[in-house]
Design an enzyme around this catalytic site. Structure first.
Site, PDB file in Angstrom:
ATOM      1  N   ASP A  63     -85.529  13.631 -34.971  1.00 18.75           N
ATOM      2  CA  ASP A  63     -86.251  14.422 -36.002  1.00 18.75           C
ATOM      3  C   ASP A  63     -86.503  15.792 -35.511  1.00 18.75           C
ATOM      4  O   ASP A  63     -86.720  15.940 -34.300  1.00 18.75           O
ATOM      5  CB  ASP A  63     -87.679  13.690 -36.033  1.00 18.75           C
ATOM      6  CG  ASP A  63     -88.762  14.401 -37.210  1.00 18.75           C
ATOM      7  OD1 ASP A  63     -88.695  15.580 -37.105  1.00 18.75           O
ATOM      8  OD2 ASP A  63     -89.189  13.663 -37.895  1.00 18.75           O
ATOM      9  N   GLU A 100     -82.452  11.775 -44.923  1.00 19.99           N
ATOM     10  CA  GLU A 100     -83.532  11.191 -45.138  1.00 19.99           C
ATOM     11  C   GLU A 100     -84.237  11.946 -46.248  1.00 19.99           C
ATOM     12  O   GLU A 100     -84.622  13.009 -45.968  1.00 19.99           O
ATOM     13  CB  GLU A 100     -84.371  10.534 -43.913  1.00 19.99           C
ATOM     14  CG  GLU A 100     -85.522   9.881 -44.376  1.00 19.99           C
ATOM     15  CD  GLU A 100     -86.353   9.065 -43.110  1.00 19.99           C
ATOM     16  OE1 GLU A 100     -85.866   9.518 -42.150  1.00 19.99           O
ATOM     17  OE2 GLU A 100     -86.762   8.029 -43.518  1.00 19.99           O
TER      18      GLU A 100
END
Ligand code: CA
Length: 377
Positions: free
Chosen positions: A269, A329
């Site tokens: 992330d 994503e």
């Protein structure tokens, strides 16, 4: 030019419809944003992943180190922040605070140089990025299966060519859900499953064996992020690609995941693992292991823009004439923060999103929305 000010904001939204996954329920969404300003008023936005009030405290701890520095020297500032926190935070939320400031600095540097972040990262390999829909969480309903099927059909109708669903409630329940969703979307749309590390190794092996006929593109976070041995064994015993890394931090953390051959797909992330500076290095390390990254992304348009620029700049492995598309994503669960806080809004068409061309990240925060969502304390 010097950095003159650093402002941190905790933005919060109460959800109309609370949802849960294998670990806990969300009643609200809370995110910490950071604005880094230069002397001439130019600013950059960043975002941290994780408990927002803790990320904000981390930013306030790091801010004196960053203030007064040259905003063009982003990696030097990163090293300064990292050295100051290493003794206490080899992983965790303080790294998210570094990440948030780092992303803001890339945005600021891009604006000062008049270049999009993807160019500064080494160059745009692609102008559009293929995205997958993340949703299919669980809600309090009498008909969970029907709700999942309806939501999956919605993403398919919206044009997504890949969809990820939550599992981790138990092998039998998860199987029932996955089979129903696969049937609802047909064979042509990619389907992925995400257990958020809820399974034991034996459960993950059982589940993976039984979903193999469904054509699952990857099985995300099957096991505890601490169980490197388990990941390696699972990966050896299933034909489904194993994905993970959203709970991993910094280059050194990903070295463990990659060198132990735990995953087929690494999912740092950007807002948590060390910012654009460190995730660019993680991508380089992953490429040495012939492993591709598909960044985890679950925040506002700032986090998503950072993901678009990074993925635009990636080289995929192995090289070949007909490359599979890079993937990012795209969270579709309820989030007014994502949908109203930043502009312009990112639009998915045909399963792809255009990479911004404006200087910096190419997104700005709407001041009225910021005022509306910012928590006072
Ligand atoms: Ca996940």
């Amino acid at each position: 030019m010097k950095i003159s000010r650093i402002e941190a904001y905790v933005v919060e939204q109460r959800l109309d419809r609370p949802f849960y996954f294998s670990q806990f329920e969300f009643q609200t969404r809370q995110i910490c944003l950071v604005k880094v300003l230069a002397e001439d008023g130019t600013y950059g936005w960043g975002e941290g992943y994780g408990p927002a009030t803790v990320v904000k405290a981390g930013i306030e701890f790091l801010a004196p180190l960053v203030s007064g520095e040259d905003p063009l020297q982003v990696e030097a500032i990163w090293s300064k922040m990292h050295l100051r926190s290493l003794d206490y935070a080899r992983r965790g939320v303080l790294v998210a605070a570094i990440s948030a400031i780092d992303i803001a600095l890339w945005d600021l540097r891009g604006k000062l140089l008049g270049q999009p972040v993807s160019v500064l990262l080494g160059g745009r390999r692609r102008e559009q990025v293929r995205v997958y829909a993340t949703g299919l969480y669980f809600t309090e309903t009498d008909d969970q299966l029907g709700a999942l099927v309806e939501e999956a059909r919605l993403y398919a109708a919206q044009g997504f060519s890949a969809i990820k669903m939550k599992v981790g409630l138990g092998v039998e329940t998860d199987l029932r859900h996955a089979r129903a969703v696969r049937q609802a979307i047909g064979a042509d749309i990619e389907l992925m499953v995400d257990a958020n590390h809820a399974y034991s190794l034996s459960e993950a092996l059982s589940f993976a064996g039984q979903i193999e006929p469904l054509g699952i593109s990857f099985f995300e976070e099957p096991l505890s992020p601490e169980d490197y041995d388990g990941y390696r064994e699972l990966r050896q015993r299933t034909s489904i690609a194993i994905a993970g890394g959203e709970c991993e931090y910094l280059l050194a953390g990903f070295r463990q995941l990659l060198s132990q051959r735990c995953v087929d797909i690494a999912q740092p992330d950007i807002c948590g693992a060390g910012g654009l500076t460190e995730v660019k290095r993680i991508a380089a390390l992953a490429s040495a292991f012939q492993t591709n990254i598909i960044p985890h992304s679950w925040g506002t348009g700032i986090a998503f823009a950072a993901g678009l620029h990074l993925v635009s700049s990636l080289d995929l492995a192995p090289g070949r004439l007909r490359m599979p598309e890079a993937l990012l994503e795209m969270d579709r669960s309820e989030s007014a923060l994502r949908d109203t806080l930043t502009r312009p809004q990112f639009k998915q068409e045909g399963g792809r999103v255009a990479v911004p061309t404006a200087p910096g990240l190419g997104v700005d925060v709407d001041p009225e929305s910021l005022a509306r969502f910012t928590r006072s304390s």
